[in-house]
Design a protein around this motif. Structure first.
Motif, PDB file in Angstrom:
ATOM      1  N   VAL A  45    -110.373  84.198 -46.143  1.00 40.92           N
ATOM      2  CA  VAL A  45    -110.057  83.947 -44.675  1.00 40.92           C
ATOM      3  C   VAL A  45    -108.654  83.648 -44.782  1.00 40.92           C
ATOM      4  O   VAL A  45    -108.102  82.734 -45.271  1.00 40.92           O
ATOM      5  N   ILE A  46    -107.884  84.821 -43.968  1.00 38.46           N
ATOM      6  CA  ILE A  46    -106.501  84.362 -43.506  1.00 38.46           C
ATOM      7  C   ILE A  46    -106.472  84.177 -42.041  1.00 38.46           C
ATOM      8  O   ILE A  46    -106.853  84.854 -41.123  1.00 38.46           O
ATOM      9  N   PHE A  47    -105.426  82.931 -41.909  1.00 40.16           N
ATOM     10  CA  PHE A  47    -105.267  82.502 -40.415  1.00 40.16           C
ATOM     11  C   PHE A  47    -103.786  82.786 -40.029  1.00 40.16           C
ATOM     12  O   PHE A  47    -102.611  82.419 -40.990  1.00 40.16           O
ATOM     13  N   ASP A  48    -103.744  83.318 -38.925  1.00 34.21           N
ATOM     14  CA  ASP A  48    -102.382  82.922 -38.165  1.00 34.21           C
ATOM     15  C   ASP A  48    -102.246  81.559 -37.781  1.00 34.21           C
ATOM     16  O   ASP A  48    -103.285  80.795 -37.945  1.00 34.21           O
ATOM     17  N   MET A  49    -101.133  81.113 -37.228  1.00 31.09           N
ATOM     18  CA  MET A  49    -101.187  79.708 -36.931  1.00 31.09           C
ATOM     19  C   MET A  49    -100.778  79.417 -35.656  1.00 31.09           C
ATOM     20  O   MET A  49    -101.623  78.779 -34.771  1.00 31.09           O
ATOM     21  N   ASP A  50     -99.720  79.876 -35.023  1.00 28.86           N
ATOM     22  CA  ASP A  50     -99.757  79.594 -33.315  1.00 28.86           C
ATOM     23  C   ASP A  50    -100.659  80.426 -32.771  1.00 28.86           C
ATOM     24  O   ASP A  50    -100.844  81.512 -32.783  1.00 28.86           O
ATOM     25  N   GLY A  51    -101.049  79.583 -31.836  1.00 24.43           N
ATOM     26  CA  GLY A  51    -102.238  80.146 -31.020  1.00 24.43           C
ATOM     27  C   GLY A  51    -103.426  80.516 -31.451  1.00 24.43           C
ATOM     28  O   GLY A  51    -104.322  81.023 -30.773  1.00 24.43           O
ATOM     29  N   THR A  52    -103.561  80.438 -32.856  1.00 21.54           N
ATOM     30  CA  THR A  52    -104.883  80.347 -33.560  1.00 21.54           C
ATOM     31  C   THR A  52    -105.479  79.121 -34.119  1.00 21.54           C
ATOM     32  O   THR A  52    -106.535  78.758 -33.883  1.00 21.54           O
ATOM     33  N   LEU A  53    -104.657  78.516 -34.757  1.00 17.46           N
ATOM     34  CA  LEU A  53    -105.015  77.228 -35.337  1.00 17.46           C
ATOM     35  C   LEU A  53    -104.364  76.017 -34.465  1.00 17.46           C
ATOM     36  O   LEU A  53    -104.872  74.971 -34.350  1.00 17.46           O
ATOM     37  N   PHE A  54    -103.059  76.082 -34.100  1.00 12.41           N
ATOM     38  CA  PHE A  54    -102.213  75.330 -33.558  1.00 12.41           C
ATOM     39  C   PHE A  54    -101.816  75.560 -32.009  1.00 12.41           C
ATOM     40  O   PHE A  54    -101.924  76.758 -31.825  1.00 12.41           O
ATOM     41  N   GLN A  55    -102.233  74.541 -31.255  1.00 11.49           N
ATOM     42  CA  GLN A  55    -101.962  74.810 -29.681  1.00 11.49           C
ATOM     43  C   GLN A  55    -100.508  74.664 -29.278  1.00 11.49           C
ATOM     44  O   GLN A  55     -99.937  73.570 -29.003  1.00 11.49           O
ATOM     45  N   THR A  56     -99.831  75.721 -29.772  1.00  8.61           N
ATOM     46  CA  THR A  56     -98.342  75.764 -29.645  1.00  8.61           C
ATOM     47  C   THR A  56     -97.936  75.375 -28.218  1.00  8.61           C
ATOM     48  O   THR A  56     -96.814  74.944 -27.935  1.00  8.61           O
ATOM     49  N   ASN A  57     -98.778  75.793 -27.227  1.00  7.20           N
ATOM     50  CA  ASN A  57     -98.635  75.611 -25.600  1.00  7.20           C
ATOM     51  C   ASN A  57     -98.209  74.088 -25.387  1.00  7.20           C
ATOM     52  O   ASN A  57     -97.636  73.744 -24.437  1.00  7.20           O
ATOM     53  N   LYS A  58     -98.782  73.273 -26.275  1.00  7.13           N
ATOM     54  CA  LYS A  58     -98.490  71.798 -26.118  1.00  7.13           C
ATOM     55  C   LYS A  58     -97.233  71.312 -25.946  1.00  7.13           C
ATOM     56  O   LYS A  58     -97.010  70.271 -25.436  1.00  7.13           O
ATOM     57  N   ILE A  59     -96.408  72.072 -27.141  1.00  7.41           N
ATOM     58  CA  ILE A  59     -95.129  71.588 -27.278  1.00  7.41           C
ATOM     59  C   ILE A  59     -93.990  72.583 -26.732  1.00  7.41           C
ATOM     60  O   ILE A  59     -92.928  72.645 -27.106  1.00  7.41           O
ATOM     61  N   LEU A  60     -94.587  73.835 -26.555  1.00  5.76           N
ATOM     62  CA  LEU A  60     -93.624  74.939 -26.399  1.00  5.76           C
ATOM     63  C   LEU A  60     -92.697  74.810 -25.249  1.00  5.76           C
ATOM     64  O   LEU A  60     -91.372  74.944 -25.334  1.00  5.76           O
ATOM     65  N   GLY A  61     -93.219  74.470 -24.073  1.00  9.59           N
ATOM     66  CA  GLY A  61     -92.393  74.428 -22.943  1.00  9.59           C
ATOM     67  C   GLY A  61     -91.314  73.375 -23.177  1.00  9.59           C
ATOM     68  O   GLY A  61     -90.335  73.627 -22.604  1.00  9.59           O
ATOM     69  N   SER A  62     -91.469  72.164 -23.356  1.00  9.12           N
ATOM     70  CA  SER A  62     -90.744  71.095 -23.659  1.00  9.12           C
ATOM     71  C   SER A  62     -89.775  71.330 -24.747  1.00  9.12           C
ATOM     72  O   SER A  62     -88.452  70.915 -24.198  1.00  9.12           O
ATOM     73  N   SER A  63     -90.178  72.051 -25.643  1.00  5.22           N
ATOM     74  CA  SER A  63     -89.252  72.334 -26.751  1.00  5.22           C
ATOM     75  C   SER A  63     -88.083  73.129 -26.315  1.00  5.22           C
ATOM     76  O   SER A  63     -86.972  73.432 -26.797  1.00  5.22           O
ATOM     77  N   LEU A  64     -88.669  74.394 -25.673  1.00  5.10           N
ATOM     78  CA  LEU A  64     -87.664  75.368 -25.121  1.00  5.10           C
ATOM     79  C   LEU A  64     -87.005  74.895 -24.225  1.00  5.10           C
ATOM     80  O   LEU A  64     -85.681  75.072 -24.051  1.00  5.10           O
TER      81      LEU A  64
END
Length: 226
Positions: free
Chosen positions: A8-27
């Protein structure tokens, strides 16, 4: 080389990791620096980034800073990665529900799991280190491994390097589904990621929770003859 009959092959952002939790503040932190240096005016273009989330970072900065010099884009890229990594270290990021439970189950079942991501290696390492994911992954493929920066090429490389006969690819963007299809893989689309309406229409199976993935993978694996 040992053959892997199923993985099984996974993407990371938006698949395993909730990138939205840190995306806005980091940007925002990144563009705050650009504003202070006179390279940007107005709000950080978060909405635009959310629409293209999952593409290689080179494309991100070409999209967010289309009229800026390459040096400014490179500066933004470096700043953004630093901000993301810092927020991960501060515990502000999260995995999606039932990710660890799913990994543990696959490990018990002897199913190798991999990551193929458009994220940079240092970023992926921060996530894996913080959440102790290395014990589960057979290998992690960052976009930096691909000479042409393509998810399709990255997946092809992973399959070839590990001599994988059949795999399920799990992702939340159209680029994940395309990469899987072009490599002859079964696709699972995550409806809890960054995908827009109908973006995952070509996926073989859609999930809203990793518990559904567990059932799908178990059923898929049971149909194979090893």
């Amino acid at each position: 080389m040992t053959t892997i009959p199923f993985a099984v092959i996974f993407d990371m952002d938006g698949t395993l990791f909730q990138t939205n939790k840190i995306l806005g503040s980091s940007l925002e932190r990144t563009f705050e620096v650009l504003r202070s240096e006179g390279h940007w005016q107005g709000e950080a273009p978060l909405a635009i980034y959310q629409k293209i989330m999952g593409v290689p970072l080179k494309v991100v900065w070409e999209t967010l800073l289309p009229n800026h010099a390459e040096s400014i884009r490179n500066q933004a890229d470096k700043l953004f990665l630093e901000c993301l990594n810092q927020e991960i270290k501060e515990g502000k990021g999260q995995l999606f529900p039932n990710v660890i439970e799913t990994f543990s189950l696959f490990k018990q079942q002897g199913i190798p799991i991999f990551v193929a991501s458009n994220g940079l290696e240092k970023y992926l390492e921060e996530i894996c280190a913080y959440f102790h994911l290395h014990e589960y992954f057979a290998d992690i493929y960052s976009v930096e491994r691909s000479l042409i920066g393509s998810k399709t090429d990255l997946v092809h490389m992973l399959l070839k390097d590990h001599n994988i006969e059949e795999a399920v690819l799990v992702g939340d963007r159209k680029s994940d589904i395309e990469a899987a299809k072009e490599n002859g893989l079964v696709t699972v689309g995550c409806q809890f990621g960054f995908a827009a309406a109908n973006e995952l229409a070509d996926a073989d199976f859609l999930i809203t929770d990793f518990l559904e993935l567990q059932a799908f993978v178990s059923k898929r694996r049971s149909t194979l003859t090893f």
